[in-house]
Design an enzyme around this catalytic site. Structure first.
Site, PDB file in Angstrom:
ATOM      1  N   SER A 104       0.763  -1.059  -0.054  1.00 32.66           N
ATOM      2  CA  SER A 104       0.014   0.092   0.008  1.00 32.66           C
ATOM      3  C   SER A 104       0.881   1.400   0.066  1.00 32.66           C
ATOM      4  O   SER A 104       1.804   1.319   0.887  1.00 32.66           O
ATOM      5  CB  SER A 104      -0.863  -0.040   1.448  1.00 32.66           C
TER       6      SER A 104
ATOM      7  N   HIS B 119      -1.225  -1.293  -4.157  1.00 32.62           N
ATOM      8  CA  HIS B 119      -2.657  -0.998  -3.392  1.00 32.62           C
ATOM      9  C   HIS B 119      -2.704   0.596  -3.153  1.00 32.62           C
ATOM     10  O   HIS B 119      -1.631   1.365  -2.702  1.00 32.62           O
ATOM     11  CB  HIS B 119      -2.674  -1.578  -2.038  1.00 32.62           C
TER      12      HIS B 119
ATOM     13  N   ASP C  97      -4.739   3.739  -1.689  1.00 30.42           N
ATOM     14  CA  ASP C  97      -5.922   4.095  -0.635  1.00 30.42           C
ATOM     15  C   ASP C  97      -6.457   5.401  -1.042  1.00 30.42           C
ATOM     16  O   ASP C  97      -5.756   6.330  -0.706  1.00 30.42           O
ATOM     17  CB  ASP C  97      -5.392   3.972   0.704  1.00 30.42           C
TER      18      ASP C  97
ATOM     19  N   MET D 110      -8.865   8.360  -0.196  1.00 31.91           N
ATOM     20  CA  MET D 110      -9.994   8.668   1.179  1.00 31.91           C
ATOM     21  C   MET D 110     -10.266   9.891   0.930  1.00 31.91           C
ATOM     22  O   MET D 110      -9.538  10.922   0.505  1.00 31.91           O
ATOM     23  CB  MET D 110      -9.029   8.402   2.268  1.00 31.91           C
TER      24      MET D 110
ATOM     25  N   HIS E 219      -8.557   1.127  -3.636  1.00 36.26           N
ATOM     26  CA  HIS E 219      -9.314   0.821  -2.508  1.00 36.26           C
ATOM     27  C   HIS E 219     -10.064   2.258  -2.098  1.00 36.26           C
ATOM     28  O   HIS E 219      -9.478   3.003  -1.780  1.00 36.26           O
ATOM     29  CB  HIS E 219      -8.476   0.395  -1.421  1.00 36.26           C
TER      30      HIS E 219
ATOM     31  N   MET F  53     -12.046   4.370  -0.236  1.00 34.69           N
ATOM     32  CA  MET F  53     -12.660   4.851   0.956  1.00 34.69           C
ATOM     33  C   MET F  53     -13.472   6.202   0.925  1.00 34.69           C
ATOM     34  O   MET F  53     -12.848   7.147   1.659  1.00 34.69           O
ATOM     35  CB  MET F  53     -11.699   4.666   2.197  1.00 34.69           C
TER      36      MET F  53
ATOM     37  N   MET G 112     -11.331  -5.956   5.814  1.00 32.22           N
ATOM     38  CA  MET G 112     -10.698  -5.074   6.503  1.00 32.22           C
ATOM     39  C   MET G 112     -10.361  -5.675   7.673  1.00 32.22           C
ATOM     40  O   MET G 112     -11.202  -6.105   8.621  1.00 32.22           O
ATOM     41  CB  MET G 112     -11.355  -3.677   6.743  1.00 32.22           C
TER      42      MET G 112
ATOM     43  N   ASP H 215      -6.536  -6.381   4.639  1.00 33.23           N
ATOM     44  CA  ASP H 215      -5.875  -5.279   4.675  1.00 33.23           C
ATOM     45  C   ASP H 215      -5.744  -4.400   6.067  1.00 33.23           C
ATOM     46  O   ASP H 215      -6.948  -4.339   6.419  1.00 33.23           O
ATOM     47  CB  ASP H 215      -6.831  -4.181   3.627  1.00 33.23           C
TER      48      ASP H 215
HETATM   49  C1  DX5 Z   1      -6.246   1.619   5.833  1.00 39.14           C
HETATM   50  C2  DX5 Z   1      -5.723   1.298   4.440  1.00 39.14           C
HETATM   51  C3  DX5 Z   1      -4.481   0.347   4.183  1.00 39.14           C
HETATM   52  C4  DX5 Z   1      -3.319   0.756   4.961  1.00 39.14           C
HETATM   53  C5  DX5 Z   1      -2.868  -0.410   5.503  1.00 39.14           C
HETATM   54  O1  DX5 Z   1      -7.297   2.192   5.809  1.00 39.14           O
HETATM   55  O2  DX5 Z   1      -6.775   0.661   3.812  1.00 39.14           O
HETATM   56  O3  DX5 Z   1      -4.470  -0.121   2.907  1.00 39.14           O
HETATM   57  O4  DX5 Z   1      -2.540   1.280   3.997  1.00 39.14           O
HETATM   58  O5  DX5 Z   1      -1.359   0.089   6.362  1.00 39.14           O
HETATM   59  P1  DX5 Z   1      -1.009  -0.945   7.347  1.00 39.14           P
HETATM   60  O6  DX5 Z   1      -0.380  -2.259   6.374  1.00 39.14           O
HETATM   61  O7  DX5 Z   1       0.171  -0.310   7.800  1.00 39.14           O
HETATM   62  O8  DX5 Z   1      -1.735  -1.397   8.399  1.00 39.14           O
HETATM   63 ZN    ZN Z   2      -6.456  -0.205   1.889  1.00 36.63          ZN
END
Ligand code: DX5
Ligand code: ZN
Length: 228
Positions: free
Chosen positions: A10, A33, A35, A37, A66, A68, A137, A175
């Site tokens: 990620s 990956h 993220d 947000m 992903h 969010m 998750m 994840d």
């Molecule tokens: C959290 C994200 C993850 C995040 C995971 O909301 O969806 O993808 O990057 O990070 P680690 O591996 O550090 O928990």
């Molecule tokens: Zn993620």
């Protein structure tokens, strides 16, 4: 027997000022990956479509977006059109899960559905028939570096059983909090794809961290010969 585990670093934990360099450091990654947000669905703000388009131009690694975000029904297809390999929306935010999955797939990506820790798999099994990936998750979404929630392994096991019995055909992804200590239990429970942010980008050598994660997943002994 399932095929080889997929490791998906990620970039949330990468250096955003040197993103291309950090992507190149993730040698051996199966998926990258991303993220996304929006500061509404989760209390954090990261990157959006223009950055995904820019990343797409500098790497051949399949992008796993992903989302969010609120209102994924409106935004998800844009990520597929931008060349994402997989686009995942959240069950808690999506309004029309089946039509969103169809739109994502019509735009050339695979479609993923993500469940927050408090969201039950049973409520989504029907909708999941339209999806290619299921993201379980293992932390509350929003931030990297949180502790792995081992009580989510039951959800992973149940998803694995549904796939193995032919009720679903999804790739099971986990994840949150995945590292060299936690990956083996997630693999044992039945995950196929492992997202890891801080475990990869917090390491001095991300490529070695990816290999260590892969070795950890393979220790669970669930996988056949590597396809790669
Ligand atoms: C959290 C994200 C993850 C995040 C995971 O909301 O969806 O993808 O990057 O990070 P680690 O591996 O550090 O928990
Ligand atoms: Zn993620």
């Amino acid at each position: 027997m399932p095929s080889a585990p997929r490791i998906a670093p990620s970039i949330l934990s990468a250096d955003f000022a040197n993103l291309q360099t950090d992507i190149e450091r993730a040698r051996g990654a199966d998926w990258l990956h991303v993220d996304v947000m929006d500061n509404h669905f989760v209390p954090n703000l990261t990157i959006g479509l223009p950055v995904v388009q820019a990343i797409r131009r500098v790497t051949e690694i399949p992008l796993d977006c992903h989302l969010m975000i609120d209102d994924p029904d409106r935004w998800a297809v844009g990520y597929a059109e931008a060349g994402a390999y997989n686009v995942t929306v959240h069950a808690e935010a999506v309004r029309e899960p089946i039509s969103v999955a169809m739109d994502i797939k019509a735009a050339g990506a695979t479609a993923g559905l993500s469940l927050k820790p408090g969201t039950a798999l049973d409520d989504w099994t029907e909708a999941l028939r339209s999806y290619d990936t299921l993201l379980v998750m293992t932390v509350e979404p929003g931030f990297g570096g949180q502790e792995f929630m081992a009580d989510m392994l039951d959800k992973v096991r149940r998803a694995r059983t549904m796939v193995d019995t032919g009720h679903l055909t999804v790739i099971v992804q986990v994840d949150g909090g995945i590292n060299a200590d936690t990956i083996e239990q997630a693999a044992e429970a039945g995950a196929d794809c492992f997202v890891a942010g801080s475990a990869v980008y917090g390491a001095a050598d991300p490529a070695r961290a990816i290999e260590a994660l892969r070795a950890g997943a393979e220790r669970a002994g669930r996988y056949g010969a590597p396809e790669r």
